[in-house]
Write an enzyme that holds these catalytic residues in place. Sequence first.
Site, mmCIF file in Angstrom:
data_model
loop_
_atom_site.group_PDB
_atom_site.id
_atom_site.type_symbol
_atom_site.label_atom_id
_atom_site.label_comp_id
_atom_site.label_asym_id
_atom_site.label_seq_id
_atom_site.Cartn_x
_atom_site.Cartn_y
_atom_site.Cartn_z
ATOM 1 N N LYS A 187 -4.664 9.427 -50.139
ATOM 2 C CA LYS A 187 -4.221 10.792 -49.822
ATOM 3 C C LYS A 187 -5.234 11.854 -50.236
ATOM 4 O O LYS A 187 -5.355 12.888 -49.597
ATOM 5 C CB LYS A 187 -2.870 11.075 -50.469
ATOM 6 C CG LYS A 187 -1.729 10.359 -49.781
ATOM 7 C CD LYS A 187 -0.393 10.972 -50.144
ATOM 8 C CE LYS A 187 0.732 10.366 -49.311
ATOM 9 N NZ LYS A 187 1.058 8.990 -49.732
ATOM 10 N N GLU A 208 4.384 20.057 -48.949
ATOM 11 C CA GLU A 208 5.667 19.372 -49.084
ATOM 12 C C GLU A 208 5.408 18.051 -49.794
ATOM 13 O O GLU A 208 4.307 17.521 -49.737
ATOM 14 C CB GLU A 208 6.271 19.101 -47.705
ATOM 15 C CG GLU A 208 5.745 17.822 -47.007
ATOM 16 C CD GLU A 208 4.256 17.844 -46.661
ATOM 17 O OE1 GLU A 208 3.669 18.941 -46.582
ATOM 18 O OE2 GLU A 208 3.668 16.746 -46.500
ATOM 19 N N SER A 231 -4.155 0.874 -49.361
ATOM 20 C CA SER A 231 -4.048 2.341 -49.384
ATOM 21 C C SER A 231 -3.903 2.924 -50.782
ATOM 22 O O SER A 231 -4.277 4.064 -51.024
ATOM 23 C CB SER A 231 -2.890 2.787 -48.496
ATOM 24 O OG SER A 231 -1.683 2.160 -48.892
HETATM 25 C C1 LIG Z 1 1.775 8.085 -48.911
HETATM 26 C C2 LIG Z 1 1.302 6.693 -48.923
HETATM 27 C C3 LIG Z 1 1.357 5.872 -47.776
HETATM 28 C C4 LIG Z 1 2.000 6.287 -46.503
HETATM 29 O O1 LIG Z 1 1.441 7.380 -45.859
HETATM 30 P P1 LIG Z 1 0.544 7.237 -44.561
HETATM 31 O O2 LIG Z 1 0.362 8.643 -44.120
HETATM 32 O O3 LIG Z 1 1.302 6.410 -43.567
HETATM 33 O O4 LIG Z 1 -0.718 6.586 -44.960
HETATM 34 C C5 LIG Z 1 0.821 4.594 -47.857
HETATM 35 N N1 LIG Z 1 0.282 4.123 -48.991
HETATM 36 C C6 LIG Z 1 0.213 4.876 -50.106
HETATM 37 C C7 LIG Z 1 -0.396 4.284 -51.322
HETATM 38 C C8 LIG Z 1 0.719 6.184 -50.115
HETATM 39 O O5 LIG Z 1 0.643 6.910 -51.231
#
Ligand SMILES: *Cc1c(COP(=O)(O)O)cnc(C)c1O
Length: 389
Positions: free
Chosen positions: A92, A114, A373
Amino acid sequence: MNLNQELSQEGYFGEFGGSFVPPDLKEVLDYLAAQFNKYKDDVEFNEEFRYYLREYVGRENPLTFAQQLTDRWNGAKIYLKREDLNHTGAHKINNVIGQILLAKRMGAKRVIAETGAGQHGVATATACAMFDMECIIYMGAEDTRRQSLNVFRMELLGAKVVPVTKGQARLKDAVDEALNDLIQNYKTTFYLLGSAVGPHPFPTMVKHFQSIVSEESKRQILEKEGRLPDAVLACVGGGSNAIGAFAHYIDEPSVRLIGVEPDRAPTLTEGVPGVIHGFKCLVLLDENGDPKPTYSIAAGLDYPGVGPEHSYLKASGRAEYVTVTNEEVLEAFQELSRTEGIIPALESAHAVAHAKKLAPTMNRDQIIIINLSGRGDKDVEQVFEMLKK
Ligand SMILES: *Cc1c(COP(=O)(O)O)cnc(C)c1O
């Protein structure tokens, strides 16, 4: 024509995307789109973006070969793109840095955002602290109670957290409050949206900043293997980490792009075209045509809509979208921890869970990249409680 360009014309991705908002908000967003278009190719802007990604976020992060998983799953070679190693522990922050630099260029003094579970709020508060910007985070009152530690984190970083009591006091209501704030204070205020969703230009802008993920992974896999991967896997909530992980492979037809959703929030697998939060996408509706409540053990994947570009990639057949169960996710969470010494975010564990099914169907000389992610420290307590039962 380059498919990436065709996709992003005027914020439409096939029939999806667009901007379905009241006229006063439309004006603000049109101005934002013009400013984004001006700076996205600006040399100085891009140098500054790269500077902070390197010196603050810690990029480039590795593309780690997962020897243990590759051996265990007995099929394709597994590589992990390590967004979990970024400052604040997830992808993010890439988007937050990009948007906040744009906010500064536009002369904004306040940043609003948000947040649902708090992850985007924490990333935003972090960057606002470093860039010395006033930071206001709208959060459903219900969510502030469930995520009190994240509220404290944001406050520690100097942000003001505003609990929203309207409606169901959840994420959707927090988005509405942030948009109201923006309409009233657009001269001084920048709305920093957290995923590849919302009206134009947000999906295009968020993709632009998150594309660094596949820009790096493509270079890295070519260096390590001398060839492109056969498949790239990413979890999908709003779709920002997935679109960033896919972006530089969209025009490479030999690369399968696979988005993974929770089976209890199967937006791309079961959704129908509809308008939600000011843009058109695939959306889960109930019998009355209202957005359906979703449930996921990963808070970041709990959203009834999805980014318009994913809706288009699904409709056009360029990307595939699959679901996994909570049990499969919990197993993947533990397996990656035990075998590679990496505790993944529960969101990211969705992509790992599908890779476990896909890898054995592939040859040993084929390659899967899993976009990790985020890291799972935030989820350890929750998993502890779930495994006790
Ligand atoms: C917020 C988040 C997501 C989901 O958000 P996307 O916009 O779909 O990427 C996925 N993995 C992590 C670690 C997150 O913090």
